[in-house]
Design an enzyme around this catalytic site. Sequence first.
Site, PDB file in Angstrom:
ATOM      1  N   ASP A 266       0.833  -1.190   0.000  1.00 29.32           N
ATOM      2  CA  ASP A 266       0.000   0.000   0.000  1.00 29.32           C
ATOM      3  C   ASP A 266       0.877   1.253   0.000  1.00 29.32           C
ATOM      4  O   ASP A 266       2.051   1.205   0.383  1.00 29.32           O
ATOM      5  CB  ASP A 266      -0.901   0.011   1.244  1.00 29.32           C
ATOM      6  CG  ASP A 266      -1.998  -1.043   1.152  1.00 29.32           C
ATOM      7  OD1 ASP A 266      -2.351  -1.427   0.017  1.00 29.32           O
ATOM      8  OD2 ASP A 266      -2.488  -1.477   2.204  1.00 29.32           O
ATOM      9  N   TYR A 332       4.984  -9.314   7.286  1.00 30.84           N
ATOM     10  CA  TYR A 332       4.643  -7.927   7.625  1.00 30.84           C
ATOM     11  C   TYR A 332       4.991  -7.642   9.072  1.00 30.84           C
ATOM     12  O   TYR A 332       4.894  -8.532   9.922  1.00 30.84           O
ATOM     13  CB  TYR A 332       3.130  -7.696   7.460  1.00 30.84           C
ATOM     14  CG  TYR A 332       2.633  -7.835   6.047  1.00 30.84           C
ATOM     15  CD1 TYR A 332       2.616  -6.740   5.187  1.00 30.84           C
ATOM     16  CD2 TYR A 332       2.165  -9.061   5.575  1.00 30.84           C
ATOM     17  CE1 TYR A 332       2.145  -6.873   3.881  1.00 30.84           C
ATOM     18  CE2 TYR A 332       1.696  -9.196   4.278  1.00 30.84           C
ATOM     19  CZ  TYR A 332       1.694  -8.097   3.434  1.00 30.84           C
ATOM     20  OH  TYR A 332       1.234  -8.223   2.158  1.00 30.84           O
ATOM     21  N   TYR A 405      -5.094  -9.402   2.382  1.00 33.46           N
ATOM     22  CA  TYR A 405      -5.216  -7.996   2.783  1.00 33.46           C
ATOM     23  C   TYR A 405      -5.020  -7.904   4.295  1.00 33.46           C
ATOM     24  O   TYR A 405      -5.886  -8.312   5.073  1.00 33.46           O
ATOM     25  CB  TYR A 405      -6.585  -7.454   2.396  1.00 33.46           C
ATOM     26  CG  TYR A 405      -6.793  -7.318   0.902  1.00 33.46           C
ATOM     27  CD1 TYR A 405      -6.191  -6.279   0.188  1.00 33.46           C
ATOM     28  CD2 TYR A 405      -7.605  -8.203   0.211  1.00 33.46           C
ATOM     29  CE1 TYR A 405      -6.395  -6.139  -1.176  1.00 33.46           C
ATOM     30  CE2 TYR A 405      -7.816  -8.074  -1.155  1.00 33.46           C
ATOM     31  CZ  TYR A 405      -7.209  -7.043  -1.845  1.00 33.46           C
ATOM     32  OH  TYR A 405      -7.416  -6.899  -3.190  1.00 33.46           O
TER      33      TYR A 405
END
Length: 444
Positions: A266, A332, A405
Site C-alpha cells: 500500500d 509484515y 489484505y
Amino acid sequence: MEDILGKAMSLLREHPLCDSCLGRQFAMLGYGITNGERGRALKTILLLDAHLRLGAGDEGALEDLRALASNGFFEPARRLLEKLGHRAPPSPAECRICRGITSRIGELASRALEALRSYEFSNLLVGVRLPAEVEEAEDALRAEFGLEHGETLRNELSREIGKMLVGELGVPVEHRKPDVVVLIEPFEGSVEVWPSPVFVAGRYRKLVRGIPQAKWVCVSCGGRGCPKCGWQGKLYPTSVSELITEPIVEAFRGEDAAFHAAGREDIDARMLGRGRPFVVEVKRPRKRKVDLSWLEEEVNKRAGGLVSVSGLRYVDRDFVRRMKAERAEKVYELVVKFDRPVSDDELKALEEAFSNIRVRQRTPLRVLHRRPDKVRTRMVRELEVLGRLGPDSVRLRIRCDGGLYVKELVSGDGGRTRPSISEFIKAGARVLELDVVDVLMEGV
Ligand SMILES: [Zn+2]
Ligand SMILES: [Zn+2]
C-alpha cells in the site's frame, strides 16, 4: 537433367526472370552456389542447346533464343542472335518476380548496416517483408510449372543480406532470441531496427511511506495535466516505478520501460528487509551492456533515500512470467491499536489462534471501486507479538500468503474478512503502521 532444363526453358518462354529468380526455382539442388549462379548456368546451357538445335534445323530453337534474350535478360543470347543475322526482341522492363530487387541486395545490406549502427547487440536476425502479391505470384509460378526444389524470394533475401551483415559485423545470426531484428521491406524501401527488450531484475526497498508503487495517473485529465492534479498529470509527485525505471532506461538508452513487481505494498506501507523482487523491462534499448553495480549506485543516489535497489542482474522475459505467477509468502510488521486495553493472555491466545489458519476475505470495501467483489482464501502462517507499545497497542509480525489484505485481517472489514484479529479479541482493531519486511521468493 532434361526435366530441369525443360522446366527452365518453359518458364522463360512465358515469364521474364532475372538470373536469381530463375535459379531460385532450383535452389535446393546443388550447394555452395548462389541462385544467381544457378540461373546464369541454366541460361548458358539453354543457349548452347538452342544453338545446337538451330543448326539441326529445329524450328523452335530460334524462338527459344529470342526468349532467352528478352525474358532471360541474357546478353549472350542477344549477341548470338545478332551474329546469326536475327533481330533480338527488346527485354521487358523488369523481372516478373523480384522487379530488380535481387540486384540491389548489396545496397539493402548497407542500408541495414547504417540503421544498425547506433545499436549495441551481440547477434541479430534479418527479417524481410514482401508485398502479398509478390509472394502470391511466386507461389502461383511454382504451382503452374510443378517446381518442387525452389525457395522463396523472402528466404533468399533474408539469407543473403544476413550473410553480408554477419560478414561486416562479425556477429552471428540468432533465430530464437535475437538482440535485434532488422526488418527490411525492399519494395517499400524501408529498413527498421527492432531491438529486443533488456530485462534487469533486483529487489527494491521503499524506505518512506506515502509513495505509490506505480505512477498514479490523474483520473480527471488522464495524465494530460489539469487544475485538479496541479498540472502534473499524476496524483503523487513520484512512485517506486518512476524512481527505479528512469535511471535504468537512461543507462540503456531505451525509449520506454515497463515495471514488473512481485506484488505491491500500500502507499502508506514501507517495503523493508531484503526488499521486493522487481524487473525493469527496457524497451527499444540502444545499449545492452551496462555495468549493473554502477547502475545500482546511480539508482540509489538519484532516489535520494526514498527507495533503494539491490542485487541488479540480467534476466529474460521468462523470469518475469515466473515471478508474476508465483504467489510468494509475505512477512509484515505492523502496529495495531485496539479500542480497549488487551491482556497478555489475550495476546498469547491470538498468537496460537493465528498459526496456520485459513482466512476468507471478500474484496475490501476500500478497493471495491477498482476490484471485482469476490471471496478469496489465504493462509496466515504465523503471527508473532513482537512487543507492546501501550495497554491497547502492540507490534506484530505476520507471515501469510501473498495477496492477503493485512489491514482487513486486523479490522475484519465489517465482517467481510473472517476470522479477523478484531473478531477474535472481540474489540475494534486497526493498523496504525504497516511495513512489508520480506517477500519470500525462491531464486529471486
Ligand atoms: Zn528477379
Ligand atoms: Zn489531472
